[in-house]
Design a protein around this motif. Structure first.
Motif, PDB file in Angstrom:
ATOM      1  N   SER A  50       0.683  -1.150   0.600  1.00 42.78           N
ATOM      2  CA  SER A  50      -0.031  -0.241  -0.727  1.00 42.78           C
ATOM      3  C   SER A  50       1.024   0.863  -0.129  1.00 42.78           C
ATOM      4  O   SER A  50       1.662   1.189   0.772  1.00 42.78           O
ATOM      5  CB  SER A  50      -0.521   0.125   0.840  1.00 42.78           C
ATOM      6  N   GLN A  51       0.772   2.220  -1.092  1.00 40.73           N
ATOM      7  CA  GLN A  51       1.653   3.657  -0.954  1.00 40.73           C
ATOM      8  C   GLN A  51       1.278   4.839  -0.118  1.00 40.73           C
ATOM      9  O   GLN A  51       2.122   4.687   0.809  1.00 40.73           O
ATOM     10  CB  GLN A  51       1.811   3.884  -2.536  1.00 40.73           C
ATOM     11  N   ALA A  52       0.460   3.690   0.371  1.00 41.85           N
ATOM     12  CA  ALA A  52      -0.629   4.846   1.458  1.00 41.85           C
ATOM     13  C   ALA A  52       0.309   4.707   2.949  1.00 41.85           C
ATOM     14  O   ALA A  52       1.055   5.797   3.424  1.00 41.85           O
ATOM     15  CB  ALA A  52      -1.668   4.888   1.748  1.00 41.85           C
ATOM     16  N   LEU A  53       0.887   3.509   2.547  1.00 42.69           N
ATOM     17  CA  LEU A  53       2.183   3.404   3.995  1.00 42.69           C
ATOM     18  C   LEU A  53       3.210   3.666   4.161  1.00 42.69           C
ATOM     19  O   LEU A  53       3.967   2.927   4.757  1.00 42.69           O
ATOM     20  CB  LEU A  53       1.419   2.038   4.369  1.00 42.69           C
ATOM     21  N   SER A  54       3.961   4.449   3.422  1.00 41.29           N
ATOM     22  CA  SER A  54       5.261   4.484   2.527  1.00 41.29           C
ATOM     23  C   SER A  54       5.851   4.973   3.713  1.00 41.29           C
ATOM     24  O   SER A  54       7.149   4.302   3.708  1.00 41.29           O
ATOM     25  CB  SER A  54       5.465   5.512   1.691  1.00 41.29           C
ATOM     26  N   ARG A  55       5.713   6.232   4.860  1.00 46.32           N
ATOM     27  CA  ARG A  55       5.951   5.938   6.126  1.00 46.32           C
ATOM     28  C   ARG A  55       5.576   5.505   7.162  1.00 46.32           C
ATOM     29  O   ARG A  55       6.787   5.209   7.765  1.00 46.32           O
ATOM     30  CB  ARG A  55       5.693   7.655   6.424  1.00 46.32           C
ATOM     31  N   PHE A  56       5.241   3.835   7.024  1.00 45.09           N
ATOM     32  CA  PHE A  56       4.980   3.389   8.412  1.00 45.09           C
ATOM     33  C   PHE A  56       5.717   2.523   8.725  1.00 45.09           C
ATOM     34  O   PHE A  56       6.412   2.254   9.829  1.00 45.09           O
ATOM     35  CB  PHE A  56       3.863   2.611   7.758  1.00 45.09           C
ATOM     36  N   PRO A  57       6.613   1.731   7.689  1.00 45.66           N
ATOM     37  CA  PRO A  57       8.111   0.852   7.692  1.00 45.66           C
ATOM     38  C   PRO A  57       8.880   1.873   9.488  1.00 45.66           C
ATOM     39  O   PRO A  57       9.674   1.682  10.122  1.00 45.66           O
ATOM     40  CB  PRO A  57       8.666   0.652   7.003  1.00 45.66           C
ATOM     41  N   ALA A  58       8.785   3.306   8.368  1.00 40.56           N
ATOM     42  CA  ALA A  58      10.258   4.467   9.408  1.00 40.56           C
ATOM     43  C   ALA A  58       9.068   4.742  10.736  1.00 40.56           C
ATOM     44  O   ALA A  58      10.147   4.663  11.602  1.00 40.56           O
ATOM     45  CB  ALA A  58      10.331   5.308   8.227  1.00 40.56           C
ATOM     46  N   HIS A  59       8.162   4.555  10.599  1.00 43.74           N
ATOM     47  CA  HIS A  59       7.417   4.892  12.173  1.00 43.74           C
ATOM     48  C   HIS A  59       7.560   3.379  12.935  1.00 43.74           C
ATOM     49  O   HIS A  59       7.844   3.427  14.342  1.00 43.74           O
ATOM     50  CB  HIS A  59       5.736   4.986  11.980  1.00 43.74           C
ATOM     51  N   GLN A  98      -8.016   3.084  -1.983  1.00 39.27           N
ATOM     52  CA  GLN A  98      -8.859   4.364  -0.850  1.00 39.27           C
ATOM     53  C   GLN A  98      -9.806   5.776  -1.552  1.00 39.27           C
ATOM     54  O   GLN A  98      -9.771   5.761  -2.005  1.00 39.27           O
ATOM     55  CB  GLN A  98      -7.539   5.211  -0.464  1.00 39.27           C
ATOM     56  N   THR A  99      -8.813   5.192  -3.257  1.00 41.76           N
ATOM     57  CA  THR A  99      -9.557   6.384  -4.078  1.00 41.76           C
ATOM     58  C   THR A  99     -10.672   5.453  -4.552  1.00 41.76           C
ATOM     59  O   THR A  99     -11.335   7.213  -5.283  1.00 41.76           O
ATOM     60  CB  THR A  99      -8.265   7.255  -4.890  1.00 41.76           C
ATOM     61  N   GLY A 100     -10.439   4.444  -5.769  1.00 38.05           N
ATOM     62  CA  GLY A 100     -11.626   4.186  -6.479  1.00 38.05           C
ATOM     63  C   GLY A 100     -11.355   4.714  -7.669  1.00 38.05           C
ATOM     64  O   GLY A 100     -11.739   4.047  -8.950  1.00 38.05           O
ATOM     65  N   MET A 101     -10.143   4.819  -7.828  1.00 41.04           N
ATOM     66  CA  MET A 101     -10.124   5.154  -8.937  1.00 41.04           C
ATOM     67  C   MET A 101      -8.635   3.469  -9.366  1.00 41.04           C
ATOM     68  O   MET A 101      -7.281   3.433  -8.978  1.00 41.04           O
ATOM     69  CB  MET A 101      -8.922   6.820  -9.542  1.00 41.04           C
ATOM     70  N   GLY A 108      -5.843  -7.042 -18.667  1.00 38.18           N
ATOM     71  CA  GLY A 108      -6.958  -7.348 -18.272  1.00 38.18           C
ATOM     72  C   GLY A 108      -7.166  -7.970 -16.670  1.00 38.18           C
ATOM     73  O   GLY A 108      -7.836  -8.431 -16.594  1.00 38.18           O
ATOM     74  N   SER A 109      -5.995  -6.947 -16.015  1.00 33.79           N
ATOM     75  CA  SER A 109      -6.235  -6.952 -14.475  1.00 33.79           C
ATOM     76  C   SER A 109      -6.063  -5.624 -13.798  1.00 33.79           C
ATOM     77  O   SER A 109      -5.337  -5.001 -14.948  1.00 33.79           O
ATOM     78  CB  SER A 109      -5.371  -8.118 -13.737  1.00 33.79           C
ATOM     79  N   THR A 110      -6.772  -5.348 -13.070  1.00 35.49           N
ATOM     80  CA  THR A 110      -7.064  -4.484 -12.527  1.00 35.49           C
ATOM     81  C   THR A 110      -5.059  -3.681 -12.261  1.00 35.49           C
ATOM     82  O   THR A 110      -4.810  -4.451 -11.857  1.00 35.49           O
ATOM     83  CB  THR A 110      -7.905  -3.378 -11.668  1.00 35.49           C
ATOM     84  N   SER A 111      -5.246  -2.144 -11.566  1.00 31.26           N
ATOM     85  CA  SER A 111      -3.622  -2.506 -10.934  1.00 31.26           C
ATOM     86  C   SER A 111      -3.764  -2.823  -8.992  1.00 31.26           C
ATOM     87  O   SER A 111      -2.460  -3.334  -8.863  1.00 31.26           O
ATOM     88  CB  SER A 111      -2.972  -0.879 -10.744  1.00 31.26           C
ATOM     89  N   LYS A 124      -3.409  -6.871  -9.970  1.00 27.08           N
ATOM     90  CA  LYS A 124      -1.632  -6.586  -9.316  1.00 27.08           C
ATOM     91  C   LYS A 124      -1.062  -6.279  -8.450  1.00 27.08           C
ATOM     92  O   LYS A 124       0.101  -7.089  -8.393  1.00 27.08           O
ATOM     93  CB  LYS A 124      -1.587  -5.701 -10.958  1.00 27.08           C
ATOM     94  N   LEU A 125      -1.727  -5.002  -8.057  1.00 28.94           N
ATOM     95  CA  LEU A 125      -0.469  -5.250  -6.323  1.00 28.94           C
ATOM     96  C   LEU A 125      -1.373  -6.841  -5.882  1.00 28.94           C
ATOM     97  O   LEU A 125       0.099  -6.979  -4.634  1.00 28.94           O
ATOM     98  CB  LEU A 125      -1.039  -3.939  -5.959  1.00 28.94           C
ATOM     99  N   CYS A 126      -2.364  -7.021  -5.311  1.00 29.59           N
ATOM    100  CA  CYS A 126      -2.642  -7.756  -4.533  1.00 29.59           C
ATOM    101  C   CYS A 126      -2.157  -9.453  -5.374  1.00 29.59           C
ATOM    102  O   CYS A 126      -1.525 -10.317  -5.167  1.00 29.59           O
ATOM    103  CB  CYS A 126      -4.121  -7.841  -4.893  1.00 29.59           C
ATOM    104  N   ALA A 127      -1.811  -9.526  -6.748  1.00 31.07           N
ATOM    105  CA  ALA A 127      -1.405 -10.731  -7.219  1.00 31.07           C
ATOM    106  C   ALA A 127      -0.050 -10.564  -6.576  1.00 31.07           C
ATOM    107  O   ALA A 127       0.494 -12.356  -6.030  1.00 31.07           O
ATOM    108  CB  ALA A 127      -1.137 -10.784  -7.989  1.00 31.07           C
TER     109      ALA A 127
END
Length: 526
Positions: free
Chosen positions: A340-349, A411-414, A420-423, A426-429
């Motif tokens: 999840s790109q939204a959690l990009s700073r979570f490992p640092a925390h 998070q955004t619905g975009m 053949g598949s959504t982004s 692909k991420l979850c795969a």
């Protein structure tokens, strides 16, 4: 009565060391692997789920981990903490961060104050202030609304709040709850502050100075840097500055600030995101209601951590599997890998949360601990990490346990169907494939293409990263670290290791140096 015993003195630990090891290259292959995935998981709050099928455990090891939890009285010690006992033995203090998001036990009175009431009062104060900012009742010198907020702090005053803000910024845009854009200044390197200020509309910005003592060198230096920038623009700093500090610090009740919100000594910096440290900036950025949802998620997860059944307590289970990996299997490092790109700073925390808490070589009584304690923590979001350090994770000499986080929806619905598949698909795969690849490996006659497997991981899954699920996720890791500290019999709530360098830095700036310190100072032109 609580017994505070070192890990290596317990009967359960001796039994754990004798238990037959689990080989994931056998356990995770075929239908037996599918059965493990269906069996080895524990529901969390906010729709999250902790799955540990790809860890080196089986029913026998889990039984021994449960015995260790009971012998080390992990839940009893958590209850003692919640009741306000002096758990931080190094500084002789209560440990009260859970109290900022709700009350699980009786009243805690410290310094003659009901602490839950104190924390709630600060949250209410912040909420009222935020609403006045939105309405324009609190405005700049020209009567114009503030549109940006910048937090000035370092360590726990930066890492947690920054990680949470980044985690929810896109969610808030999609749900039209982004009230003010937030930025953060932490490093005393002037390039940090300059970069933020150059991107900030100073006339319409609020600046939050976060320092419990009011004396943190880096924070006060950056505060002055900001005040000088405001002054050069013809702005009155006192009309733009807020303070989050203790009631006894120089920043409290100071005419140089529009308002002050208070914290206390009973919440360490790395545990302070649910206090005014995170509350002020997150409430201004997203609205007090969103911050309240984060707290609700944390509180619900805190409740789960009270469950005495190991297989119904995801925090305690995650903690003890980590102890097994560290102290029986000998793994020194853990990778935190959010897909999840939204959690990009979570490992640092989590680096600060875990390594400041578990980085101890003496027990809670100051006696040597004759066994490893906290692991090294690092991480990066997937799929970026796959193209960086996963080579070492797959084929390096050291086995590094992994903690994945993944969500079924963005998070955004975009999202678009591409080839053949959504982004998101692909991420979850990718995360599903990585877990199995690490566990099962692959044989090949070419040694360069051979994967040994048996590389353990867990995954926390959910439908979507929301304020509530983010709060639950943060609480999970806070309580995991707490349970590991109890198991190792260390004090997870002081951080003396950060102090020595500060003392020597002050000597350098005062030109009170000799020997190597003097020479390094000359080398850096100080």
């Amino acid at each position: 009565m609580l017994n505070w015993n070192n890990l290596d003195t317990t009967r359960a630990f001796e039994e754990l060391k004798k238990a037959e090891k689990v080989d994931l290259t056998k356990a995770m292959v075929g239908e037996s692997g599918g059965e493990r995935v269906r069996k080895y998981h524990v529901p969390m709050s906010a729709g999250l789920d902790y799955n540990f099928a790809a860890k080196n455990v089986d029913d026998n090891i889990l039984e021994k981990l449960a015995a260790l939890a009971e012998e080390q009285q992990l839940v009893d010690k958590y209850e003692s903490l919640l009741n306000g006992d002096i758990i931080n033995t190094g500084e002789k203090r209560h440990v009260l961060h859970q109290l900022t998001r709700g009350q699980l036990k009786g009243d805690v009175i410290a310094d003659g104050v009901n602490k839950r009431a104190f924390y709630k009062e600060q949250q209410d104060h912040i909420a009222a202030f935020a609403k006045k900012v939105y309405s324009g009742e609190i405005s700049n010198e020209k009567g114009e609304k503030f549109t940006e907020v910048v937090q000035i702090g370092i360590g726990g005053s930066d890492l947690g709040p920054r990680a949470l803000y980044i985690a929810l910024e896109n969610w808030a845009r999609a749900h039209q709850t982004l009230k003010m854009r937030a930025r953060f200044i932490s490093n005393v390197d002037p390039d940090d502050a300059a970069a933020v200020l150059n991107a900030t509309d100073l006339a319409h910005a609020l600046f939050i100075v976060v320092s419990k003592s009011g004396t943190t060198l880096e924070t006060l230096t950056n505060e002055t840097f900001v005040k000088n920038a405001l002054t050069r623009e013809g702005l009155n700093p006192a009309k733009h500055m807020l303070a989050v500090t203790s009631e006894t610090s120089p920043l409290a009740k100071n005419e140089g600030y529009l308002a002050a919100f208070f914290m206390d000594d009973y919440i360490g910096g790395r545990y302070s995101s649910s206090s005014a440290v995170g509350g002020a900036v997150l409430s201004l950025a997203f609205g007090p209601e969103v911050f309240a949802e984060i707290l609700d998620g944390m509180h619900e997860e805190d409740k789960l951590a009270l469950n005495r059944n190991l297989l119904e307590n995801p925090e305690m289970l995650d903690a003890l599997i980590g102890v097994y990996e560290r102290n029986v299997l000998g793994y020194q490092t853990t990778a935190v890998l959010p897909y999840s790109q939204a959690l990009s700073r979570f490992p640092a925390h989590l680096q600060q949360l875990d390594m400041e808490s578990g980085g101890k070589s003496v027990n809670r009584f100051g006696e040597p601990a004759d066994y490893p304690t906290g692991p090294i923590i690092f991480g990066e979001p997937g799929t970026n990490g796959q193209h960086s350090f996963y080579q070492l994770l797959h084929q390096g000499k050291n086995i590094i346990p992994m903690q994945f986080v993944g969500f079924r929806s963005n998070q955004t619905g975009m999202d678009d169907v591409i080839e053949g598949s959504t982004s998101q698909e692909k991420l979850c795969a990718n995360v599903a494939a990585q877990i199995v690849a690490f566990a099962c490996g692959r044989d090949n006659e070419n040694p360069n293409k051979r994967f040994s497997g048996n590389r353990p991981s867990s995954i926390i899954t959910g439908d979507q990263l929301t304020p509530k699920s983010l709060g639950a996720l943060l609480s999970h890791f806070e309580n995991k670290v707490m349970f590991q500290g109890f198991t190792w019999n260390i004090n997870s709530f002081d951080q003396e290791g950060v102090q020595l360098g500060k003392v020597l830095a002050k000597k350098v700036l005062a030109h009170e140096t000799d020997g190597a310190l003097a020479e390094y100072s000359k080398l850096l032109n100080v």
